[in-house]
Design a protein around this motif. Structure first.
Motif, PDB file in Angstrom:
ATOM      1  N   THR A  23       0.838  -1.190   0.000  1.00  0.00           N
ATOM      2  CA  THR A  23       0.000   0.000   0.000  1.00  0.00           C
ATOM      3  C   THR A  23       0.874   1.242   0.000  1.00  0.00           C
ATOM      4  N   LEU A  24       0.513   2.208  -0.819  1.00  0.00           N
ATOM      5  CA  LEU A  24       1.194   3.494  -0.840  1.00  0.00           C
ATOM      6  C   LEU A  24       0.148   4.567  -0.591  1.00  0.00           C
ATOM      7  N   HIS A  25       0.308   5.335   0.498  1.00  0.00           N
ATOM      8  CA  HIS A  25      -0.632   6.397   0.855  1.00  0.00           C
ATOM      9  C   HIS A  25       0.135   7.698   1.015  1.00  0.00           C
ATOM     10  N   ILE A  26      -0.221   8.694   0.228  1.00  0.00           N
ATOM     11  CA  ILE A  26       0.383  10.020   0.309  1.00  0.00           C
ATOM     12  C   ILE A  26      -0.679  10.966   0.835  1.00  0.00           C
ATOM     13  N   CYS A  27      -0.384  11.605   1.955  1.00  0.00           N
ATOM     14  CA  CYS A  27      -1.348  12.474   2.642  1.00  0.00           C
ATOM     15  C   CYS A  27      -1.502  13.824   1.942  1.00  0.00           C
ATOM     16  N   ASP A  28      -2.492  14.589   2.359  1.00  0.00           N
ATOM     17  CA  ASP A  28      -2.791  15.924   1.825  1.00  0.00           C
ATOM     18  C   ASP A  28      -1.553  16.819   1.778  1.00  0.00           C
ATOM     19  N   ASN A  29      -1.488  17.648   0.754  1.00  0.00           N
ATOM     20  CA  ASN A  29      -0.518  18.735   0.645  1.00  0.00           C
ATOM     21  C   ASN A  29       0.940  18.286   0.589  1.00  0.00           C
ATOM     22  N   CYS A  30       1.205  17.136   0.057  1.00  0.00           N
ATOM     23  CA  CYS A  30       2.579  16.634  -0.015  1.00  0.00           C
ATOM     24  C   CYS A  30       3.106  16.679  -1.450  1.00  0.00           C
ATOM     25  N   PHE A  31       4.415  16.834  -1.576  1.00  0.00           N
ATOM     26  CA  PHE A  31       5.112  16.764  -2.862  1.00  0.00           C
ATOM     27  C   PHE A  31       4.551  17.772  -3.875  1.00  0.00           C
ATOM     28  N   LYS A  32       4.217  18.963  -3.421  1.00  0.00           N
ATOM     29  CA  LYS A  32       3.580  19.949  -4.289  1.00  0.00           C
ATOM     30  C   LYS A  32       4.428  20.364  -5.484  1.00  0.00           C
ATOM     31  N   GLN A  33       5.734  20.448  -5.341  1.00  0.00           N
ATOM     32  CA  GLN A  33       6.598  20.932  -6.424  1.00  0.00           C
ATOM     33  C   GLN A  33       7.172  19.814  -7.305  1.00  0.00           C
ATOM     34  N   PHE A  34       6.787  18.589  -7.042  1.00  0.00           N
ATOM     35  CA  PHE A  34       7.355  17.462  -7.785  1.00  0.00           C
ATOM     36  C   PHE A  34       6.727  17.358  -9.170  1.00  0.00           C
ATOM     37  N   VAL A  48      -2.911   2.345  -4.280  1.00  0.00           N
ATOM     38  CA  VAL A  48      -2.250   3.650  -4.282  1.00  0.00           C
ATOM     39  C   VAL A  48      -3.320   4.673  -3.922  1.00  0.00           C
ATOM     40  N   GLN A  49      -3.072   5.430  -2.862  1.00  0.00           N
ATOM     41  CA  GLN A  49      -4.001   6.477  -2.439  1.00  0.00           C
ATOM     42  C   GLN A  49      -3.229   7.779  -2.295  1.00  0.00           C
ATOM     43  N   ILE A  50      -3.644   8.769  -3.054  1.00  0.00           N
ATOM     44  CA  ILE A  50      -3.026  10.086  -3.005  1.00  0.00           C
ATOM     45  C   ILE A  50      -4.127  11.066  -2.616  1.00  0.00           C
ATOM     46  N   ASP A  51      -3.937  11.740  -1.492  1.00  0.00           N
ATOM     47  CA  ASP A  51      -4.970  12.629  -0.977  1.00  0.00           C
ATOM     48  C   ASP A  51      -4.954  13.971  -1.720  1.00  0.00           C
ATOM     49  N   ASP A  52      -5.612  14.971  -1.176  1.00  0.00           N
ATOM     50  CA  ASP A  52      -5.838  16.258  -1.827  1.00  0.00           C
ATOM     51  C   ASP A  52      -4.590  17.137  -1.911  1.00  0.00           C
ATOM     52  N   ASN A  53      -4.545  17.953  -2.954  1.00  0.00           N
ATOM     53  CA  ASN A  53      -3.538  19.003  -3.133  1.00  0.00           C
ATOM     54  C   ASN A  53      -2.100  18.491  -3.177  1.00  0.00           C
ATOM     55  N   CYS A  54      -1.871  17.402  -3.827  1.00  0.00           N
ATOM     56  CA  CYS A  54      -0.526  16.852  -3.965  1.00  0.00           C
ATOM     57  C   CYS A  54      -0.051  17.022  -5.413  1.00  0.00           C
ATOM     58  N   PHE A  55       1.250  17.164  -5.605  1.00  0.00           N
ATOM     59  CA  PHE A  55       1.842  17.246  -6.935  1.00  0.00           C
ATOM     60  C   PHE A  55       1.184  18.373  -7.753  1.00  0.00           C
ATOM     61  N   CYS A  56       1.228  19.568  -7.190  1.00  0.00           N
ATOM     62  CA  CYS A  56       0.532  20.720  -7.776  1.00  0.00           C
ATOM     63  C   CYS A  56       1.462  21.682  -8.495  1.00  0.00           C
ATOM     64  N   THR A  57       2.552  21.222  -9.018  1.00  0.00           N
ATOM     65  CA  THR A  57       3.478  22.104  -9.724  1.00  0.00           C
ATOM     66  C   THR A  57       2.774  22.833 -10.867  1.00  0.00           C
ATOM     67  N   GLU A  58       3.215  24.025 -11.146  1.00  0.00           N
ATOM     68  CA  GLU A  58       2.637  24.808 -12.237  1.00  0.00           C
ATOM     69  C   GLU A  58       3.225  24.425 -13.586  1.00  0.00           C
ATOM     70  N   ASP A  59       4.256  23.595 -13.581  1.00  0.00           N
ATOM     71  CA  ASP A  59       4.997  23.295 -14.806  1.00  0.00           C
ATOM     72  C   ASP A  59       4.571  22.012 -15.507  1.00  0.00           C
ATOM     73  N   GLY A  60       3.518  21.368 -15.096  1.00  0.00           N
ATOM     74  CA  GLY A  60       3.146  20.097 -15.693  1.00  0.00           C
ATOM     75  C   GLY A  60       3.972  18.965 -15.113  1.00  0.00           C
ATOM     76  N   GLY A  61       3.704  17.741 -15.558  1.00  0.00           N
ATOM     77  CA  GLY A  61       4.464  16.631 -15.019  1.00  0.00           C
ATOM     78  C   GLY A  61       4.088  15.300 -15.625  1.00  0.00           C
ATOM     79  N   ILE A  74      -6.513   2.713  -7.501  1.00  0.00           N
ATOM     80  CA  ILE A  74      -5.775   3.976  -7.503  1.00  0.00           C
ATOM     81  C   ILE A  74      -6.789   5.053  -7.153  1.00  0.00           C
ATOM     82  N   SER A  75      -6.509   5.815  -6.097  1.00  0.00           N
ATOM     83  CA  SER A  75      -7.407   6.882  -5.668  1.00  0.00           C
ATOM     84  C   SER A  75      -6.617   8.185  -5.645  1.00  0.00           C
ATOM     85  N   ILE A  76      -7.137   9.196  -6.339  1.00  0.00           N
ATOM     86  CA  ILE A  76      -6.466  10.497  -6.404  1.00  0.00           C
ATOM     87  C   ILE A  76      -7.430  11.556  -5.902  1.00  0.00           C
ATOM     88  N   GLY A  77      -6.986  12.316  -4.893  1.00  0.00           N
ATOM     89  CA  GLY A  77      -7.830  13.333  -4.275  1.00  0.00           C
ATOM     90  C   GLY A  77      -7.962  14.597  -5.107  1.00  0.00           C
TER      91      GLY A  77
END
Length: 93
Positions: A23-34, A48-61, A74-77
């Motif tokens: 299981t991979l769980h990433i909590c809210d507001n993590c890894f924003k610039q990745f 795989v569970q990724i909570d809200d506001n993660c991986f929010c870079t402005e540059d795409g990804g 796979i759950s994406i917040g």
């Protein structure tokens, strides 16, 4: 509110060759610039569970999950990966 790993000096999160990870769980507001989220060769991964506001870079990804034969969920917040332009999910059975 976790706010983890939000440094601009890091931009890739990669999980590879963790033979027993189930299981991979990433909590809210993590890894924003990745800009890269990569999961590869995790034979026991089921969730795989990724909570809200993660991986929010402005540059795409890039979001990539490969070689995870047991993955069933796979759950994406909300507001996670909003500018990512490539999503790749594939598995060898």
């Amino acid at each position: 509110n976790h706010e983890s790993f939000n440094s601009s000096s890091l931009d890739e999160l990669k999980f590879k060759d963790y033979a027993f990870l189930q299981t991979l769980h990433i909590c809210d507001n993590c890894f924003k610039q990745f800009r890269k989220f990569i999961i590869c060769d995790l034979p026991k991964l089921e969730l795989v569970q990724i909570d809200d506001n993660c991986f929010c870079t402005e540059d795409g990804g890039i979001f990539s999950i490969t070689e995870t034969p047991l993955l069933t969920s796979i759950s994406i917040g909300e507001f996670s990966f909003p500018t990512y332009s490539l999503f790749n999910i594939s598995s060898k059975l």
